[in-house]
Design an enzyme around this catalytic site. Structure first.
Site, PDB file in Angstrom:
ATOM      1  N   HIS B 155      27.213  -4.323  19.100  1.00  0.00           N
ATOM      2  CA  HIS B 155      26.488  -3.635  20.161  1.00  0.00           C
ATOM      3  C   HIS B 155      25.064  -3.420  19.697  1.00  0.00           C
ATOM      4  O   HIS B 155      24.835  -2.950  18.586  1.00  0.00           O
ATOM      5  CB  HIS B 155      27.134  -2.288  20.457  1.00  0.00           C
ATOM      6  N   CYS B 197      23.714  -7.193  23.152  1.00  0.00           N
ATOM      7  CA  CYS B 197      22.829  -6.881  24.275  1.00  0.00           C
ATOM      8  C   CYS B 197      21.398  -6.831  23.756  1.00  0.00           C
ATOM      9  O   CYS B 197      21.160  -6.340  22.665  1.00  0.00           O
ATOM     10  CB  CYS B 197      23.168  -5.510  24.867  1.00  0.00           C
TER      11      CYS B 197
END
Lengths: 612, 382
Positions: B155, B197
């Site tokens: 992440h 991301c």
């Protein structure tokens, strides 16, 4: 009593008061056993509530009247005391607090010799080779002999009944070697007359196994010659000899490839630098025997004796360069990753050159390595093909058989294929005991080892005869060549490490520099300067020792585990930490100082007005 | 006509052989790396981040298949999915729904596992500043002719990547680590792939030469996961790595596919996010860089031409068969005390006076008893 907002209703106080008044007045009968006043009394509930608003409540502070600021009225000495207290606190904070905070939040940074490190960046290397030129009898004409001061005259007649030229040369070389003692890095060139029969006709220079060279040249024809002219005439040839025996421009640039722009080195030197291992304090050499077919072949190799006889002499000679640790293993059922193709014309299985690249990877997964050390590993594999795929030969890209039946990979090691199908017939009882001829095997491995360690296979210039090293593994001048390039490489790498470490520590102000790091850096710088001085003086052995010291100290300093900079604190994080600590403390001090300052100014203004 | 064809064929054959000879020499110098390393990092834990572990393991699998040995791979997995007690199929990690491809396999070597995957350890591996007791398998022992592949997944956000839900690594730190690697020449060329991301923010700050970077999404975009598996209950892979794995399954060690093909993996229509790449710091043209330069380990090989003649009779070697071998029969030491296991007798434990908790508990019980019923009952005790 807890502090409460004056407007909150205080039911406990109300009830307590009611209870007390009733007790004193003694009007109502009370039920026994209950601690609270009964609610079934004569006053209805709503009236109880109304008492909450009628009763006076104690106020903690005087009610501020509208429009007026409440200020405690202080007398002058109190004001003065207040002012001096504020000034004293501010002084304490500034004089004692700030330096204390600064000191206690400082990171410990030991002192580094920044000036000397700065000098390292502009390091200039001077390499000096000691050359001794010996003129044999008959090279100089008598007048030249008179003019040339003879530092040493050696009367040595060498009688020989030479059967074969090459043996003659070797004997001559050996005899000459005993004449002079050569220190590490120096070269002795013997000038022999043009008409000498020692060298074959088309050869001008013979380089022996030790640090001597025989140069055939015509010197007597130089007219009116003193020593400088004679040497000048010999210069180009001597330079060629020195470039072969010591170092040349390509070697030095290859050793300095780290610090140079890519593209400066030639293709050959690039290949050499890619093939050889970089300078490292130690190497691990592993000899492995791969036996994919133990059911048919029971192989015996006396690797310890072979290592003692052939490999250890070379490694002992290389002891000033690095430490070596050698081990060996036998792997069973280890196959090559490639299927060899059967060639009917040669009635053998063949491995082509472009399939060799895929051989190594599946095998490497099976090879172990010493878990404790981080030294580079050289692997030498001896593969004995299984009986179904025997014999197995390697073909180069011109589809020709390779004599050694071996190949090597740069910076990894070598693989040799050893065919044993000739040792037994078809009707022998399996498994067959086979003894491997270690001298043949070690011959191949030794040459591969030389390549891996950095002894370049540059061809000799035309007219040169380079004596092969033979059983000793390496000639002394070859070793000198390696030592020159290693010293230069070590010095370059160590200075690069030190300068980049100093730069890193400069840039990141938060890194803690421990004492041991500072000590390592200081010793590295000292050793570097000593190495450079020795290189200038021409003492190769000492220079190599110092350069090894320098590189090991610089590596230890650079890779010290405590130098990890996980200390990237962005500025906003620093503010976020310090503001909640210091702002509540500093704001009152600052405001009171401001107030005092303004009062003093006002006072001064009044005084001035009064005077006027 | 036939002669012309024959002549043409002959000349073509000749040209081909000449080209082959040149090709090999050219191949030697096309890229100047001699070994390959891979550092594959999965930074997130917990069962619902199954896809990150699957991502990393699929890249590990491709890299091993194309030739890089385990000794040259540093695999860091922040959590154990294969043996997680929520895994309905233990010892497997699947990358495709309907459990088609088990990327865990039976030959996985994880070097940093669980809580060992921290920002500090990652930076220590990259810069080489490990404590001296670290074993060889946990070190990145690359040299100046090594090509390194670095793959990060987890992440992330704008300028940072989250490790283990408790710390983060910023793009500045990563760029500084690469610069330190360059200063010590710990790599020849480096390929950096990140699947998080806003992954493109992680390579914005690089400034060292010979770096090529790929990311699965641009700044401001989220990198999405591919598909859930209803039996396992979580998303199995991220989209970018899923299509990357599909692309890599077609590559074999002798393949000539180059980096331009890799840049085309997972266009926006498949990935929903826009993959990005950065090649301005890379010196060679990406079209001439083979995939196997980073993902595989194609060794440069030279035939050994020279040998040293050692068969001159010198020191005689002991040949086999000369002496009789009297080897004592070797036997293993008794590994398991089987007799003890089968016929177990209860062990005589020494008696210890009650301590700590038991003592306190009994004191409490006695106190409550005497408090309730009065101290006068003590006379029954004493």
């Amino acid at each position: 009593m807890t502090a409460r907002h004056p407007r909150t209703p205080a039911p406990l106080l109300v009830i307590g008061q009611r209870f007390l008044t009733q007790l004193l007045i003694g009007q109502r009968p009370r039920r026994t056993g209950s601690l609270w006043p009964s609610f079934h009394s004569r006053w209805p509930r709503w009236k109880w509530v109304s008492f909450l608003f009628i009763l006076p409540r104690r106020r903690r502070s005087p009610r501020p009247q509208s429009g007026m600021k409440v200020r405690p009225v202080l007398s002058d000495p109190e004001k003065q005391r207040g002012r001096s207290a504020a000034v004293a606190i501010a002084a304490l904070v500034i004089a004692a607090g700030i330096p204390l905070w600064w000191k206690t939040t400082e990171t410990y940074r030991a002192w580094l010799p920044a000036a000397r490190i700065g000098e390292l960046e502009a390091l200039q290397l001077e390499l000096r080779v000691e050359v001794e030129v010996v003129f044999a009898r008959g090279t100089l004409s008598p007048e030249q002999q008179k003019k040339v001061p003879a530092s040493r005259m050696r009367e040595q007649t060498y009688e020989s009944c030479c059967k074969s030229k090459s043996l003659c040369l070797v004997e001559a070389d050996h005899a000459l070697h005993t004449l002079t003692e050569t220190s590490c890095g120096s070269v002795v060139i013997y000038i022999i007359p043009e008409a000498s029969a020692l060298l074959p006709q088309d050869m001008r220079v013979y380089v022996g196994r030790s640090r001597t060279a025989l140069l055939r040249s015509q010197v007597a024809s130089v007219v009116g010659a003193g020593l400088p002219e004679v040497l000048a005439a010999l210069d180009p040839q001597m330079e060629q000899v020195l470039q072969t025996m010591s170092f040349n421009h390509q070697d030095v640039t290859a050793a300095l490839t780290d610090r140079l722009r890519p593209g400066l080195s030639t293709r050959d030197s690039l290949a050499d630098s890619m093939r050889a291992f970089k300078s490292s304090p130690g190497y691990e050499i592993t000899f492995s025997l791969l036996n994919p077919d133990p059911k048919h072949h029971q192989l015996h190799w006396d690797v310890e004796a072979a290592l003692d006889a052939y490999i250890y002499p070379l490694l002992h000679k290389m002891a000033p360069v690095a430490n070596f640790s050698v081990d060996s293993q036998i792997l069973y059922y280890a196959v090559l990753g490639v299927n060899p193709r059967y060639d009917a014309s040669a009635s053998a299985y063949t491995l082509s050159a472009d399939s060799l690249a895929h051989v190594i990877n599946p095998v490497e997964a099976r090879l172990g390595s010493n878990a404790a050390s981080s030294n580079p590993v050289l692997n030498f594999l001896l593969y004995v093909p299984d009986s179904l795929h025997s014999p197995l030969i390697i073909r180069n890209d011109q589809k020709q058989e390779v004599a050694s039946n071996a190949f090597h990979s740069p910076r990894w090691g070598g693989i040799m294929v050893y065919n044993v199908d000739g040792a037994y017939g078809n009707d022998t009882q399996f498994p067959v005991d086979i003894a491997i001829d270690m001298s043949r095997v070690m011959g191949v491995f030794l040459s591969q080892l030389r390549l891996m360690l950095g002894f370049q296979q540059t061809g000799a210039p035309p007219g040169f005869v380079l004596e092969a090293a033979g059983r000793e593994g390496v000639a002394e001048w070859e070793l000198d060549r390696l030592l020159w390039s290693r010293s230069v490489e070590n010095v370059a790498t160590a200075s690069a490490s030190i300068t980049s470490l100093a730069q890193l520590l400069d840039q990141i102000a938060n890194i803690v520099i421990n004492d041991n790091i500072a000590q390592q850096v200081a010793s590295a710088v000292t050793a570097l300067q000593a190495a450079v001085a020795e290189l200038e003086a021409g003492n190769l052995a000492l220079a190599l020792e110092h350069s090894r010291e320098a590189i090991s100290a610089s590596e230890r300093a650079f890779f010290d585990p405590s130098l990890l900079h996980l200390l990237y604190f962005p500025d906003d994080q620093k503010f976020a930490i310090y503001i909640p600590l210091f702002l509540p403390m500093c704001v009152p001090i600052l405001l009171s100082l401001l107030k005092i300052f303004r009062e003093v100014q006002q006072h001064r203004a009044e005084k001035r007005a009064k005077r006027d | 006509m036939a002669n012309i064809i024959a002549v043409v064929c002959a000349s073509y054959g000749l040209a081909q052989s000449v080209c082959d000879g040149e090709d090999l020499a050219e191949r030697f110098f096309r890229s100047d790396h001699t070994n390959n390393w891979a550092v594959l990092v999965c930074t997130s834990r917990f069962w619902f981040n199954y896809r990150h572990v699957a991502n990393t393991l699929s890249v590990y699998r491709s890299v091993k298949r194309l030739g890089i040995p385990d000794s040259h791979i540093v695999l860091m997995l922040a959590d154990d999915m294969a043996c997680n007690h929520r895994n309905p199929k233990p010892a497997t990690v699947f990358s495709h729904k309907n459990m088609e491809l088990n990327v865990y396999g039976d030959d996985v070597e994880v070097d940093y596992r669980g809580y060992e995957v921290t920002v500090e350890n990652f930076l220590r591996v990259l810069t080489g500043r490990l404590p001296p007791s670290t074993p060889r398998s946990k070190r990145l022992l690359s040299d100046d002719h090594s090509n390194i592949l670095i793959y990060l997944t987890g992440h992330g956000g704008n300028g940072f990547l989250k490790f283990q839900d408790s710390e983060e690594i910023s793009n500045v730190e990563l760029a500084d680590a690469f610069e330190q690697m360059w200063q010590k020449r710990r790599y020849n060329e480096l390929l950096f792939i990140i699947d998080t991301c806003q992954g493109a923010s992680m390579y914005e700050r690089f400034y060292s030469p010979n770096l090529m970077a790929l990311a699965s999404s641009q700044v401001g975009e989220d990198s999405l996961s591919h598909q859930p598996d209803l039996a396992i209950g979580v998303h199995l892979m991220d989209r970018y790595t899923f299509y990357l794995l599909e692309f890599l399954e077609d590559i074999h060690p002798a393949s000539q596919a180059n980096m331009n093909d890799l840049f085309k993996v997972c266009p926006k229509s498949q990935c929903v996010s826009t993959p990005g790449h950065r090649t301005d710091l890379f010196q060679r043209d990406p079209g001439s860089v083979l995939i196997t330069d980073f993902f595989g380990s194609v060794r440069k090989v030279e035939i050994t031409m020279e040998t040293i003649n050692l068969t001159v009779p010198g020191i005689p070697l002991e040949r086999f068969g000369g002496e009789p071998h009297t080897e004592t029969a070797l036997a293993y030491v008794d590994q398991l005390p089987v007799a003890q296991i089968i016929h177990q007798k209860p062990k005589q434990k020494d008696w210890h006076p009650p301590d700590g908790f038991i003592l306190g508990l009994w004191t409490l019980i006695l106190l409550v008893f005497f408090r309730t019923y009065g101290i006068k009952h003590l006379k029954h005790i004493f």
